[in-house]
Write an enzyme that holds these catalytic residues in place. Sequence first.
Site, PDB file in Angstrom:
ATOM      1  N   ARG A  89      36.578  25.118  39.625  1.00 35.27           N
ATOM      2  CA  ARG A  89      38.030  25.124  39.433  1.00 35.27           C
ATOM      3  C   ARG A  89      38.522  26.560  39.373  1.00 35.27           C
ATOM      4  O   ARG A  89      38.179  27.293  38.454  1.00 35.27           O
ATOM      5  CB  ARG A  89      38.412  24.402  38.142  1.00 35.27           C
ATOM      6  CG  ARG A  89      38.011  22.937  38.106  1.00 35.27           C
ATOM      7  CD  ARG A  89      38.434  22.306  36.786  1.00 35.27           C
ATOM      8  NE  ARG A  89      37.765  22.967  35.659  1.00 35.27           N
ATOM      9  CZ  ARG A  89      38.118  22.801  34.383  1.00 35.27           C
ATOM     10  NH1 ARG A  89      39.149  22.020  34.086  1.00 35.27           N
ATOM     11  NH2 ARG A  89      37.461  23.416  33.424  1.00 35.27           N
ATOM     12  N   ASP A 107      41.657  29.122  38.753  1.00 38.53           N
ATOM     13  CA  ASP A 107      42.867  29.067  37.937  1.00 38.53           C
ATOM     14  C   ASP A 107      44.115  29.309  38.773  1.00 38.53           C
ATOM     15  O   ASP A 107      44.040  29.720  39.941  1.00 38.53           O
ATOM     16  CB  ASP A 107      42.803  30.121  36.826  1.00 38.53           C
ATOM     17  CG  ASP A 107      41.711  29.832  35.811  1.00 38.53           C
ATOM     18  OD1 ASP A 107      41.518  28.647  35.487  1.00 38.53           O
ATOM     19  OD2 ASP A 107      41.065  30.784  35.352  1.00 38.53           O
ATOM     20  N   TYR A 161      32.351  36.085  43.648  1.00 39.23           N
ATOM     21  CA  TYR A 161      33.759  36.437  43.470  1.00 39.23           C
ATOM     22  C   TYR A 161      33.937  37.930  43.699  1.00 39.23           C
ATOM     23  O   TYR A 161      33.006  38.725  43.504  1.00 39.23           O
ATOM     24  CB  TYR A 161      34.219  36.136  42.034  1.00 39.23           C
ATOM     25  CG  TYR A 161      34.457  34.691  41.711  1.00 39.23           C
ATOM     26  CD1 TYR A 161      35.718  34.120  41.863  1.00 39.23           C
ATOM     27  CD2 TYR A 161      33.423  33.894  41.214  1.00 39.23           C
ATOM     28  CE1 TYR A 161      35.949  32.784  41.534  1.00 39.23           C
ATOM     29  CE2 TYR A 161      33.639  32.566  40.886  1.00 39.23           C
ATOM     30  CZ  TYR A 161      34.913  32.017  41.052  1.00 39.23           C
ATOM     31  OH  TYR A 161      35.127  30.695  40.726  1.00 39.23           O
ATOM     32  N   ARG A 175      37.365  37.510  35.174  1.00 40.18           N
ATOM     33  CA  ARG A 175      38.524  38.315  34.774  1.00 40.18           C
ATOM     34  C   ARG A 175      38.265  39.060  33.461  1.00 40.18           C
ATOM     35  O   ARG A 175      38.768  40.167  33.258  1.00 40.18           O
ATOM     36  CB  ARG A 175      39.752  37.418  34.684  1.00 40.18           C
ATOM     37  CG  ARG A 175      40.208  36.901  36.055  1.00 40.18           C
ATOM     38  CD  ARG A 175      41.119  35.691  35.948  1.00 40.18           C
ATOM     39  NE  ARG A 175      42.346  36.013  35.233  1.00 40.18           N
ATOM     40  CZ  ARG A 175      43.231  35.097  34.859  1.00 40.18           C
ATOM     41  NH1 ARG A 175      43.005  33.800  35.112  1.00 40.18           N
ATOM     42  NH2 ARG A 175      44.327  35.445  34.238  1.00 40.18           N
TER      43      ARG A 175
END
Length: 267
Positions: A59, A61, A119, A214
């Site tokens: 998932r 964000d 990522y 993050r």
Amino acid sequence: MNEPGARAPLRNLLLRVAYDGTDFYGWQIQPRRPTIQGTLTTAIEEVSGEQVQVCGAGRTDAGVHACAQAANVKLASRIPCSNFVQAVNDHLPESIRVLSVQEVPLDFHARHHAQSKTYCYRIFREKICPPWLSRYVFPLPYPLQEEAMQEAARHYQGTWDFRSFASTDRSQHPRQKSEDKSYVRTILSSVLERRGEELVYTVEGSGFLHHMVRNLVGTLILAGRKQLPPEAIPEILAARQRSAAGPTVPARGLHLVRVSYPGHPDS
């Protein structure tokens, strides 16, 4: 050949999907809100004429982008994979594109069978961020010690309890939150490099916790501002407290680059 009136056997399709997450409330379906999963599900149902469940590898964000998210869907439609790509894209907004489709075994699951995810986080370093980049980077023109950030990034590699870098997931059911879930993840590669006007942090891991990437980047920025030494990263990991690590950086600089599976090409 199937008997008249008999339902065709199901196929399981692995989709690679790219999207601009700016205008969506993340991947997961939410009532009365535009999401990537919801929009993709509607498009596939319009093409196939079937009710389907799209299972994503993870998932993302709200505001997070994807170069190649992975998802699988089971359906009876016999549309060839190459035609399926074009047909579904014709029913999607331009901010979402299906890049490829391939048939996989019926027991394949995009999340459960993922070997690793990669990522990248993009930090724009110049004083003025061009409007055409602003949706995809985090502008940060202030002085940073980039070598210290690179050294700090290397400390993330390995298998650790990343509880200090996990934010609370408010979308989880209270019962799920109370379960003693594992915070242990393996980071296979953690590299920060300068690419022209940008600092790009690329991380590959076995999996990631909520807001983990993050929060990793937010902590690297603290190292770049000399607010913590790079060698403090092991201490932050050992603390297992969210307050020990840096802040959560904005979603817009984060991109899911790829999801890797044993025996299945990344594209």
